[in-house]
Enzyme design. Structure first.
Site, PDB file in Angstrom:
ATOM      1  N   ASP A  79       0.846  -1.183   0.000  1.00 53.35           N
ATOM      2  CA  ASP A  79       0.000   0.000   0.000  1.00 53.35           C
ATOM      3  C   ASP A  79       0.891   1.246   0.000  1.00 53.35           C
ATOM      4  O   ASP A  79       2.118   1.145   0.155  1.00 53.35           O
ATOM      5  CB  ASP A  79      -0.966   0.023   1.201  1.00 53.35           C
ATOM      6  CG  ASP A  79      -0.265  -0.115   2.553  1.00 53.35           C
ATOM      7  OD1 ASP A  79       0.964   0.075   2.625  1.00 53.35           O
ATOM      8  OD2 ASP A  79      -0.955  -0.403   3.541  1.00 53.35           O
ATOM      9  N   ASN A 109      -7.979  -1.248  13.851  1.00 56.48           N
ATOM     10  CA  ASN A 109      -9.375  -1.424  13.417  1.00 56.48           C
ATOM     11  C   ASN A 109      -9.531  -2.645  12.510  1.00 56.48           C
ATOM     12  O   ASN A 109     -10.562  -2.830  11.879  1.00 56.48           O
ATOM     13  CB  ASN A 109      -9.881  -0.159  12.708  1.00 56.48           C
ATOM     14  CG  ASN A 109      -9.136   0.125  11.407  1.00 56.48           C
ATOM     15  OD1 ASN A 109      -8.169  -0.571  11.056  1.00 56.48           O
ATOM     16  ND2 ASN A 109      -9.561   1.144  10.685  1.00 56.48           N
ATOM     17  N   HIS A 158      -7.633  -3.328   9.851  1.00 60.85           N
ATOM     18  CA  HIS A 158      -7.254  -3.161   8.451  1.00 60.85           C
ATOM     19  C   HIS A 158      -6.008  -3.967   8.125  1.00 60.85           C
ATOM     20  O   HIS A 158      -5.163  -4.223   8.976  1.00 60.85           O
ATOM     21  CB  HIS A 158      -7.127  -1.679   8.052  1.00 60.85           C
ATOM     22  CG  HIS A 158      -5.913  -0.949   8.522  1.00 60.85           C
ATOM     23  ND1 HIS A 158      -5.983   0.260   9.173  1.00 60.85           N
ATOM     24  CD2 HIS A 158      -4.594  -1.222   8.407  1.00 60.85           C
ATOM     25  CE1 HIS A 158      -4.766   0.677   9.437  1.00 60.85           C
ATOM     26  NE2 HIS A 158      -3.894  -0.198   8.988  1.00 60.85           N
ATOM     27  N   GLU A 216      -9.515  -0.944   4.627  1.00 61.40           N
ATOM     28  CA  GLU A 216     -10.183  -0.479   5.839  1.00 61.40           C
ATOM     29  C   GLU A 216     -11.488  -1.263   6.038  1.00 61.40           C
ATOM     30  O   GLU A 216     -11.943  -1.965   5.131  1.00 61.40           O
ATOM     31  CB  GLU A 216     -10.490   1.017   5.706  1.00 61.40           C
ATOM     32  CG  GLU A 216      -9.254   1.897   5.568  1.00 61.40           C
ATOM     33  CD  GLU A 216      -8.553   2.166   6.905  1.00 61.40           C
ATOM     34  OE1 GLU A 216      -8.768   1.421   7.887  1.00 61.40           O
ATOM     35  OE2 GLU A 216      -7.764   3.129   6.958  1.00 61.40           O
TER      36      GLU A 216
HETATM   37  C1  GLP Z   1      -0.455   0.825   8.466  1.00 59.49           C
HETATM   38  C2  GLP Z   1      -0.192   0.087   7.170  1.00 59.49           C
HETATM   39  C3  GLP Z   1      -0.330  -1.385   7.328  1.00 59.49           C
HETATM   40  C4  GLP Z   1       0.171  -1.761   8.708  1.00 59.49           C
HETATM   41  C5  GLP Z   1      -0.784  -1.230   9.737  1.00 59.49           C
HETATM   42  C6  GLP Z   1      -0.379  -1.491  11.184  1.00 59.49           C
HETATM   43  O1  GLP Z   1      -1.176   1.955   8.277  1.00 59.49           O
HETATM   44  N1  GLP Z   1      -0.948   0.541   6.038  1.00 59.49           N
HETATM   45  O2  GLP Z   1       0.377  -2.050   6.288  1.00 59.49           O
HETATM   46  O3  GLP Z   1       0.273  -3.145   8.805  1.00 59.49           O
HETATM   47  O4  GLP Z   1      -1.091   0.113   9.511  1.00 59.49           O
HETATM   48  O5  GLP Z   1       0.537  -0.562  11.637  1.00 59.49           O
HETATM   49  P1  GLP Z   1       1.405  -0.752  12.958  1.00 59.49           P
HETATM   50  O6  GLP Z   1       2.323  -1.879  12.686  1.00 59.49           O
HETATM   51  O7  GLP Z   1       2.141   0.541  13.135  1.00 59.49           O
HETATM   52  O8  GLP Z   1       0.460  -1.042  14.062  1.00 59.49           O
END
Ligand code: GLP
Length: 240
Positions: free
Chosen positions: A67, A132, A134, A139
């Site tokens: 992404d 959440n 995702h 999302e």
């Molecule tokens: C981000 C990314 C995801 C990631 C997720 C969790 O926004 N788009 O690829 O896995 O959120 O983030 P974190 O590892 O900081 O909790």
């Protein structure tokens, strides 16, 4: 589905790096999906240590973003491209990431997905999980058959990136992401989660119903998926 629980986050990173190493020894030209966020940082550091010590060679493997923000600027510090520049410190054959400043993000992510499809599917995709539920930037509301596309970011996701962008007002409101169906096409999935903040969402993803409201719940449909959890992230799981 395998659920592997370790005592400490650093053991989780070692386990994830070990899975990547095993893959790349067998398939040096592997295509690997690389998430951003805080979760994979120790894994990337563990991979860098293995490369530096000469026990792992990733120079023929290709990394793929899963992404990226849309409507950003190349200089913005919070983009995934900036994250890769900071944290993927070992040589890869290439690291493909959609252009976060592309004037037409829809065309950009379509071209990115086409490039990936032409190369062949991902051999392994590392994944984090948002609070959440995702996955990448799928999302809540993301269908199991969703494909690469431009999405509106949930307020909680924008908030999570506020400090990286220098304030929430600077966080783009849209992002480009591979879809759930694209991610499910990866030969192997490895989901990483650590810390108590992820306990409830991990439980919902693994023990709750499959639903678009929790995109991570779709991952249960993958035939070769490993969840790597530390004890805190696994603490709310009920034994099936
Ligand atoms: C981000 C990314 C995801 C990631 C997720 C969790 O926004 N788009 O690829 O896995 O959120 O983030 P974190 O590892 O900081 O909790």
């Amino acid at each position: 589905m395998r659920i592997h629980t370790v005592a400490q986050p650093h053991a989780l990173a070692d386990a994830a790096a070990g899975l990547v190493a095993t893959l790349v020894r067998a398939a040096p030209h592997a295509r690997i999906g690389l998430p951003t966020g805080e979760t994979p940082l120790e894994t990337y550091a563990a991979l860098a240590r293995r490369v530096a010590s000469g026990t792992l060679d990733l120079s023929r493997a290709t990394g793929y973003a899963i992404d990226e923000f849309a409507g950003a600027t190349h200089a913005a510090p919070g983009t995934n491209a900036a994250f890769y520049a900071r944290h993927i410190t070992f040589p890869l054959a290439a690291l493909h990431c959609p252009d976060n400043a592309a004037p037409d993000p829809g065309a950009e992510i379509a071209a990115f997905a086409m490039q990936l499809t032409s190369a062949g599917r991902l051999d392994l995709c590392l994944l984090g999980i948002g609070v959440n539920g995702h996955i990448a930037f799928n999302e809540p509301g993301a269908a199991v058959d969703s494909r690469a596309r431009v999405v509106a970011l949930a307020p909680s996701s924008r908030q999570a990136h506020a400090s990286a962008f220098g304030g929430i007002a600077r966080v783009p409101s849209r992002a480009m992401t591979l879809g759930i169906a694209d991610l499910l096409e990866s030969r192997t999935l490895v989901v990483l989660a650590h810390g108590p903040a992820k306990a409830n969402i991990v439980r919902a993803a693994l023990n709750g119903p499959e639903t678009p409201e929790l995109p991570a719940s779709w991952l249960r449909r993958h035939p070769d998926i490993t969840w790597l959890l530390d004890e805190a992230a696994a603490s709310a799981l009920t034994v099936p």
